[in-house]
Design a protein around this motif. Sequence first.
Motif, PDB file in Angstrom:
ATOM      1  N   UNK A  82       0.907  -1.088   0.054  1.00 14.04           N
ATOM      2  CA  UNK A  82       0.051   0.116  -0.031  1.00 14.04           C
ATOM      3  C   UNK A  82       0.745   1.311  -0.139  1.00 14.04           C
ATOM      4  N   UNK A  83       2.210   1.306   0.324  1.00 15.10           N
ATOM      5  CA  UNK A  83       2.978   2.425   0.337  1.00 15.10           C
ATOM      6  C   UNK A  83       4.449   2.207  -0.226  1.00 15.10           C
ATOM      7  N   UNK A  84       4.982   3.556  -0.382  1.00 14.44           N
ATOM      8  CA  UNK A  84       6.156   3.462  -0.892  1.00 14.44           C
ATOM      9  C   UNK A  84       7.442   3.344   0.366  1.00 14.44           C
ATOM     10  N   UNK A  85       8.616   3.465  -0.109  1.00 18.90           N
ATOM     11  CA  UNK A  85       9.713   3.386   0.703  1.00 18.90           C
ATOM     12  C   UNK A  85       9.532   4.190   2.061  1.00 18.90           C
ATOM     13  N   UNK A  86       9.219   5.522   1.965  1.00 16.97           N
ATOM     14  CA  UNK A  86       9.016   6.275   2.923  1.00 16.97           C
ATOM     15  C   UNK A  86       7.684   5.805   4.018  1.00 16.97           C
ATOM     16  N   UNK A  87       6.933   5.347   3.219  1.00 17.47           N
ATOM     17  CA  UNK A  87       5.780   4.624   4.209  1.00 17.47           C
ATOM     18  C   UNK A  87       6.355   3.587   4.976  1.00 17.47           C
ATOM     19  N   UNK A  88       6.979   2.808   4.290  1.00 12.01           N
ATOM     20  CA  UNK A  88       7.593   1.439   5.002  1.00 12.01           C
ATOM     21  C   UNK A  88       8.486   1.973   6.198  1.00 12.01           C
ATOM     22  N   UNK A  89       9.220   3.001   5.840  1.00 10.16           N
ATOM     23  CA  UNK A  89      10.102   3.571   7.037  1.00 10.16           C
ATOM     24  C   UNK A  89       9.391   3.912   8.332  1.00 10.16           C
ATOM     25  N   UNK A  90       8.259   4.531   8.150  1.00 15.83           N
ATOM     26  CA  UNK A  90       7.495   5.075   9.101  1.00 15.83           C
ATOM     27  C   UNK A  90       6.583   3.879   9.701  1.00 15.83           C
ATOM     28  N   UNK A  91       6.026   2.935   8.982  1.00 12.66           N
ATOM     29  CA  UNK A  91       5.688   1.868   9.622  1.00 12.66           C
ATOM     30  C   UNK A  91       6.414   1.022  10.226  1.00 12.66           C
ATOM     31  N   UNK A  92       7.648   0.869  10.023  1.00 12.11           N
ATOM     32  CA  UNK A  92       8.587  -0.111  10.594  1.00 12.11           C
ATOM     33  C   UNK A  92       8.860   0.708  11.981  1.00 12.11           C
ATOM     34  N   UNK A  93       8.852   1.896  11.994  1.00 11.62           N
ATOM     35  CA  UNK A  93       9.050   2.581  13.262  1.00 11.62           C
ATOM     36  C   UNK A  93       7.900   2.384  14.138  1.00 11.62           C
ATOM     37  N   UNK A  94       6.737   2.394  13.760  1.00 17.92           N
ATOM     38  CA  UNK A  94       5.559   2.002  14.337  1.00 17.92           C
ATOM     39  C   UNK A  94       5.524   0.554  15.053  1.00 17.92           C
ATOM     40  N   UNK A  95       5.943  -0.276  14.252  1.00 22.32           N
ATOM     41  CA  UNK A  95       6.391  -1.866  14.661  1.00 22.32           C
ATOM     42  C   UNK A  95       7.155  -1.723  15.722  1.00 22.32           C
ATOM     43  N   UNK A  96       8.485  -0.910  15.541  1.00 18.05           N
ATOM     44  CA  UNK A  96       9.579  -1.018  16.646  1.00 18.05           C
ATOM     45  C   UNK A  96       9.043  -0.372  17.813  1.00 18.05           C
ATOM     46  N   UNK A  97       8.074   0.643  17.753  1.00 10.10           N
ATOM     47  CA  UNK A  97       7.695   1.313  19.059  1.00 10.10           C
ATOM     48  C   UNK A  97       6.686   0.470  19.735  1.00 10.10           C
ATOM     49  N   UNK A  98       6.294  -0.762  19.230  1.00  6.68           N
ATOM     50  CA  UNK A  98       5.054  -1.679  19.761  1.00  6.68           C
ATOM     51  C   UNK A  98       3.602  -0.986  19.449  1.00  6.68           C
ATOM     52  N   UNK A  99       3.498  -0.198  18.482  1.00  4.80           N
ATOM     53  CA  UNK A  99       2.185   0.341  18.238  1.00  4.80           C
ATOM     54  C   UNK A  99       1.380  -0.436  17.345  1.00  4.80           C
ATOM     55  N   UNK A 100       1.952  -1.309  16.399  1.00  5.86           N
ATOM     56  CA  UNK A 100       1.241  -2.085  15.458  1.00  5.86           C
ATOM     57  C   UNK A 100       2.068  -3.464  15.220  1.00  5.86           C
ATOM     58  N   UNK A 101       1.412  -4.456  14.871  1.00  2.00           N
ATOM     59  CA  UNK A 101       1.907  -5.856  14.577  1.00  2.00           C
ATOM     60  C   UNK A 101       1.176  -6.084  13.496  1.00  2.00           C
ATOM     61  N   UNK A 102       1.798  -6.450  12.438  1.00  2.00           N
ATOM     62  CA  UNK A 102       1.080  -6.646  10.996  1.00  2.00           C
ATOM     63  C   UNK A 102       2.060  -8.285  10.561  1.00  2.00           C
ATOM     64  N   UNK A 103       0.856  -9.098  10.206  1.00  2.00           N
ATOM     65  CA  UNK A 103       1.325 -10.260   9.634  1.00  2.00           C
ATOM     66  C   UNK A 103       0.611 -10.584   8.486  1.00  2.00           C
TER      67      UNK A 103
END
Length: 227
Positions: free
Chosen positions: A135-156
């Motif tokens: 659904x997103x490009x490289x910058x979206x993936x960067x922010x998404x990964x940060x949300x994962x690292x911060x424990x805000x989201x878990x995507x499988x």
Amino acid sequence: ENYVRSCVYDISVNHSAKRIIVTFRGTTNSRDWITNFDLLPRCEVNPIRDIMFSTPMVWVHRGFSKAILRQRDQIVSWIGQYKKDHPKTKDYSLFVTGHSMGGALATIFAYYTCLDTDITARKPLVCYTFGAPPVGKKNFAKVFRRLEDDGKIRLARFYNANDPVPNCLKVHGYIQNGQGIEMRSGGNTKFVMEDHSTCSRLMIGLCRSMEEHLPEVNQRNMQTNCS
């Protein structure tokens, strides 16, 4: 109008698991295909303040984002009111899911909702998708990964090995996020941490039957791989 109609969802409550579940429907008609093929990226604000200087904006699939953002407030409002009317659900976590386009909508909804602590009960928002495109490009993936690292989201992301849809937007610069779980008809599940899909893999997939993208095939392979 077409985008709003493409976002069809269901909200349910699992009291045993103490979880509120939002399920997004996948592609079923021509309006949905209009949403799928609105491939141009749409610029959205990065919701994480401390990396806003380096990444102020992110690029998201325009069709998917227009479909979900017009409905997100309605969904969040319903959940908020339900928790208010039923105080015992205040600490219930949030789980979102969907197949194909529904998985794409679930991913973007999770991205924009995981920081809403009143809705998530300050717990990670869990998102499971099946055969979903990126659904997103490289910058979206960067922010998404940060949300994962911060424990805000878990995507499988569950997908069949020969399903072309999860790779279908690679040629346009879109990349996958979260934990990929590649399923095969004979078992041998493969866990994919990074998006290493290629355009050649897409072309191979397109030459095969779209049967591998059907939700019932996802279900059958899940039973095979998880039994």
